[in-house]
Motif scaffolding. Structure first.
Motif, PDB file in Angstrom:
ATOM      1  N   PRO A 276      -2.507  10.415  -1.630  1.00  0.00           N
ATOM      2  CA  PRO A 276      -3.403   9.288  -1.960  1.00  0.00           C
ATOM      3  C   PRO A 276      -4.847   9.742  -2.066  1.00  0.00           C
ATOM      4  CG  PRO A 276      -2.818   9.220   0.355  1.00  0.00           C
ATOM      5  CD  PRO A 276      -2.001  10.327  -0.259  1.00  0.00           C
TER       6      PRO A 276
ATOM      7  N   THR B  49       3.290   2.065  -1.816  1.00  0.00           N
ATOM      8  CA  THR B  49       3.762   2.462  -3.140  1.00  0.00           C
ATOM      9  C   THR B  49       2.865   3.524  -3.765  1.00  0.00           C
ATOM     10  OG1 THR B  49       2.557   0.625  -4.165  1.00  0.00           O
ATOM     11  CG2 THR B  49       4.841   0.221  -3.526  1.00  0.00           C
ATOM     12  N   ARG B  50       1.665   3.694  -3.250  1.00  0.00           N
ATOM     13  CA  ARG B  50       0.768   4.696  -3.833  1.00  0.00           C
ATOM     14  C   ARG B  50       1.208   6.122  -3.506  1.00  0.00           C
ATOM     15  NH1 ARG B  50      -4.743   3.974  -0.253  1.00  0.00           N
ATOM     16  NH2 ARG B  50      -3.766   3.912   1.812  1.00  0.00           N
ATOM     17  N   TYR B  51       2.191   6.292  -2.626  1.00  0.00           N
ATOM     18  CA  TYR B  51       2.725   7.623  -2.349  1.00  0.00           C
ATOM     19  C   TYR B  51       3.733   8.057  -3.413  1.00  0.00           C
ATOM     20  CZ  TYR B  51       0.703   6.629   2.220  1.00  0.00           C
ATOM     21  OH  TYR B  51      -0.153   6.298   3.231  1.00  0.00           O
TER      22      TYR B  51
ATOM     23  N   TRP C 168       0.807  -1.222   0.000  1.00  0.00           N
ATOM     24  CA  TRP C 168       0.000   0.000   0.000  1.00  0.00           C
ATOM     25  C   TRP C 168       0.840   1.273   0.000  1.00  0.00           C
ATOM     26  CZ3 TRP C 168       1.033   2.834   4.370  1.00  0.00           C
ATOM     27  CH2 TRP C 168       1.565   2.135   5.461  1.00  0.00           C
TER      28      TRP C 168
END
Length: 484
Positions: free
Chosen positions: A266, A51-53, A49
Motif C-alpha cells: 500500500p 482490498t488495496r493489498y 480498506w
C-alpha cells in the motif's frame, strides 16, 4: 376564584415531595486538545480498506467472516434488543387503550348496599368497556427515558460497527501472519539447501583429510537444527490456518486451502498530526459517547421520580347485573378522572436511585475518556512505527547484504581449503537470522498499515444526524452539574 384553591393544592403537593439531595460534581469528558487532537484533514481508510493489498484470497476471507461470524450476529442481536427498548420507551409517551370484559357470578349480601330484591340473590355482574389511561409527563420522566433508549440504540449500532472493525482487522492480521509464516518457511527451505551444500563440502574435506569427523557432525547438526525450525514454521502455518478459518466461521478445511500470495504494497501519505475527527471515526468512541448520553438522561428520569405522578384514566362501555341487559342503552357507563401519586417518604430509595444514576453517568464518562485516550495512543503508535520503518528497512538491507557477502566468502574459502568450519557456521547462523528478519520486516509493513487502518476506525463514519465529531458538551451536563 376557583384557580386559587388549585394553585394552593399544587403548591402543597410540591412542598410535600421527597427532598432531593445534591450530588458531587460530575466527571467531565476529556477535551480533544488534552490528547493532542487538532482540526486537520487526512485521508481516511475506506470501509473495504483491505482490498488495496490486491489479494483476492484475502478479500474472500473477509467477506466470509462478515457473513458468518458469531461476533457480528451477537452484535446484531444486541442492536435488536436496543431497538425493542426504544419501542417500549416510546409507548410510555402515548395513551393506552384496552378492551375489558369481566363477568362475576356472585351472591349479593343482604347487609350491604344492595336493596331488595337484589339483596340475598345470586346474580351476574358484568362489565364490557374500553379503558383509557395516559400518564401526563409533567416532569419529563418518560421523555428522558425515551431519549435514554434512543441513545442506547445508537450505542448498540456503533457497537455493531465496532464489532465489524474488530473482526475485519482480526482476519487481516491473522492472514498477514500466515503469509509471514509461509515466507519464513520458504526462507528456511533455502537455508536448508545452503546447509546441505556446506555439509557436502565438509564431507569432501573430511575425505581429503582437511577436516575431522567433528566438523562433519557439526554440519549435520546444523542441518538438522534448521529442519527443526522448518517443522516449527509448518506448525505455525497450520495453527494460523485454523485461526483464519475460525475467524471466518468455517472449519479447518477452509484454512487448509489457503496458499502463499503476493500482496500489493500500500502507498499513502501518513498524517503529520492526530485529527480531531478521530472522535467520530472510531465506533467504540461513538458508542461510549452515546452510553454517556443515555446515562445522563437516566439522571433526569431519577429526578422526575421525586415529583408527583399524574395519570389520567377513563372508560366507556356497559355495566349491568344480570346476563340479559348488558347491552341495553340503560347499561351505558363512562367515567374519567386523574390519579395523583405523591412521593413523600420512601426510606431514602429515591435519593439512593439518583445517586446510583449519577455514579453510572460518571462511569460512562470515564469509559468515554478511556476510549479516547486508547484510540489516540493506538494511532500514535502505528504512525510512529510506520515513520521509522524506512530507516529500519534501510539498515536491514545493509545488514543482509553484508552477511550474504560474508557467507559467500567464508563458504568459498572453506571449499578451497583456506578457511575453517567455525567461520562458516557463524556466517550460516547470521544469514538465517537476517533472512528471517527480512521476511518479518516486509510483512511488518503490511501489519502496521493494517494496524493504522484499524486505529483510524476501519472505514467507519458517524451517521449524519447522530453524534457530532467535535467534543461538544453532552446535552444534560449543565443541568446535572447544577443539581449535584
Amino acid at each position: 376564584m376557583q384557580k386559587l384553591p388549585i394553585a394552593l393544592l399544587l403548591c402543597a403537593i410540591l412542598a410535600g415531595c421527597a427532598p432531593m439531595r445534591d450530588g458531587p460534581a460530575p466527571t467531565t469528558r476529556i477535551d480533544g486538545a488534552q490528547v493532542d487532537l487538532v482540526d486537520t484533514a487526512i485521508t481516511w481508510p475506506a470501509d473495504t480498506w483491505w482490498t488495496r493489498y490486491g489479494d483476492p484470497q484475502l478479500n474472500a476471507l473477509v467477506e466470509e467472516a462478515l457473513r458468518n461470524s458469531p461476533s457480528l450476529s451477537r452484535a446484531q442481536a444486541r442492536l435488536a434488543q436496543a431497538n425493542a427498548a426504544v419501542g417500549s420507551a416510546r409507548s410510555a409517551l402515548l395513551p393506552s387503550v384496552a378492551a375489558d370484559y369481566q363477568l362475576t357470578r356472585q351472591r349479593l349480601s343482604e347487609n350491604y348496599i344492595y336493596p331488595a330484591p337484589l339483596a340475598g340473590s345470586i346474580t351476574t355482574d358484568q362489565r364490557l368497556a374500553l379503558d383509557f389511561s395516559y400518564e401526563i409527563d409533567f416532569w419529563g420522566k418518560n421523555r428522558s427515558a425515551f431519549d435514554a433508549a434512543i441513545a442506547g440504540q445508537q450505542a448498540s449500532a456503533a457497537d455493531a460497527q465496532a464489532a465489524r472493525v474488530v473482526l475485519t482487522g482480526g482476519v487481516v492480521q491473522a492472514y498477514l501472519n500466515l503469509q509471514n509464516a509461509f515466507a519464513q518457511h520458504a526462507v528456511l527451505t533455502d537455508i536448508i539447501k545452503q546447509n546441505s551444500e556446506v555439509l557436502d563440502i565438509t564431507r569432501n574435506r573430511f575425505t581429503n583429510g582437511l577436516d575431522t569427523q567433528v566438523e562433519v557432525r557439526q554440519a549435520e547438526s546444523q542441518l538438522a537444527a534448521t529442519r527443526v525450525e522448518q517443522t516449527q514454521a509448518e506448525t505455525r502455518i497450520a495453527q494460523l490456518r485454523n485461526q483464519v478459518a475460525a475467524l471466518t466461521g468455517a472449519g479447518p478445511s477452509r484454512g487448509a486451502a489457503l496458499m502463499p500470495a503476493q500482496l500489493t504494497r500500500p502507498a499513502g501519505v501518513l498524517p503529520t498530526q492526530l485529527p480531531l475527527e478521530l472522535l467520530g471515526r472510531r465506533p467504540e468512541i461513538v458508542a461510549a459517547r452515546w452510553r454517556a448520553e443515555a446515562a445522563t438522561k437516566n439522571i433526569d428520569v431519577a429526578k422526575a421520580l421525586f415529583f408527583p405522578n399524574v395519570d389520567l384514566t377513563a372508560f366507556v362501555g356497559f355495566q349491568a347485573l344480570g346476563l340479559h341487559n348488558l347491552l341495553q342503552g340503560s347499561s351505558r357507563a363512562a367515567g374519567v378522572g386523574p390519579a395523583i401519586t405523591l412521593p413523600i417518604f420512601q426510606g431514602g430509595a429515591l435519593n439512593a436511585n439518583l445517586a446510583g444514576q449519577r455514579a453510572a453517568a460518571d462511569e460512562a464518562t470515564a469509559d468515554y475518556n478511556e476510549a479516547v485516550v486508547n484510540a489516540v495512543n493506538q494511532v500514535a503508535d502505528a504512525l510512529d512505527a510506520l515513520r521509522l520503518l524506512d530507516h529500519e528497512r534501510e539498515a536491514q538491507t545493509q545488514a543482509r547484504t553484508a552477511i550474504d557477502a560474508a557467507y559467500a566468502l567464508a563458504r568459498d574459502r572453506y571449499r578451497a581449503g583456506l578457511g575453517n568450519y567455525l567461520v562458516v557456521l557463524i556466517a550460516q547462523n547470521s544469514v538465517m537470522t537476517q533472512a528471517l528478519r527480512d521476511t518479518d520486516l516486509r510483512m511488518r509493513a503490511y501489519l502496521l498499515d493494517a494496524q493504522l487502518a484499524r486505529a483510524l476506525g476501519g472505514g467507519y463514519a458517524t451517521p449524519s444526524g447522530t453524534v457530532a465529531t467535535r467534543p461538544a458538551p453532552l446535552s444534560a451536563d449543565a443541568s446535572s452539574a447544577s443539581t449535584r
